[in-house]
Design a protein around this motif. Structure first.
Motif, PDB file in Angstrom:
ATOM      1  N   GLU A  99      29.613   7.636 -24.036  1.00  0.00           N
ATOM      2  CA  GLU A  99      29.933   6.392 -22.868  1.00  0.00           C
ATOM      3  C   GLU A  99      30.688   7.154 -21.838  1.00  0.00           C
ATOM      4  O   GLU A  99      31.820   7.750 -22.281  1.00  0.00           O
ATOM      5  N   THR A 112      30.786   0.681 -17.506  1.00  0.00           N
ATOM      6  CA  THR A 112      30.622   1.654 -18.651  1.00  0.00           C
ATOM      7  C   THR A 112      29.178   2.136 -18.826  1.00  0.00           C
ATOM      8  O   THR A 112      28.323   1.429 -19.224  1.00  0.00           O
ATOM      9  N   THR A 114      26.437   3.958 -20.475  1.00  0.00           N
ATOM     10  CA  THR A 114      25.937   4.199 -21.965  1.00  0.00           C
ATOM     11  C   THR A 114      24.512   4.491 -22.261  1.00  0.00           C
ATOM     12  O   THR A 114      23.653   4.198 -21.436  1.00  0.00           O
TER      13      THR A 114
END
Length: 129
Positions: A99, A112, A114
């Motif tokens: 991430e 974030t 991911t």
């Protein structure tokens, strides 16, 4: 299996590939997203300038932010990250197992990026409230 997808910014755009080769190949479409970002930067230099300035504008993938939300954190797609890197004129450099967190310079939202799709699809409803 190599988990790093890398292409230098000076690499030529690839010829058009079929759907399967583009989206189901080893890079899962990240190179195409990055190439699309490079192409978009030429057509929309205003968006490219915003990305270079650290903004995370709304693009075609989960990860962009239009405004500050109540919850200041959200998840985004690696495909967004690849497109954003292309818009900025950066090399494509993504670890498909990790991430990466970036704060939008305009809104202050923290995104974030991911590889886990369930994180950004499940959080969509929460972030819109």
């Amino acid at each position: 299996m190599n988990t790093i997808v890398h292409r230098p910014i000076h690499a030529a755009l690839r010829p058009t590939l079929g759907w399967s080769d583009t989206w189901q190949g080893p890079d899962q479409g990240l190179i195409r997203c990055w190439e699309a970002g490079r192409e978009r930067a030429l057509k929309h230099p205003d968006i490219a300038r915003r990305c270079i300035a650290g903004e995370l504008p709304v693009l075609g993938w989960k990860g962009g932010v239009e405004r500050t939300l109540k919850k200041l954190e959200k998840f985004g797609s690696l495909k967004y990250l690849a497109h954003w890197q292309g818009l900025r004129g950066d090399d494509l450099q993504i670890d498909t197992t990790a991430e990466l967190t970036i704060s939008c310079s305009r809104t202050g939202m923290v995104v974030t990026f991911t590889p886990e799709q369930s994180k950004y699809y499940n959080s969509q409803v929460e972030n819109e409230e």
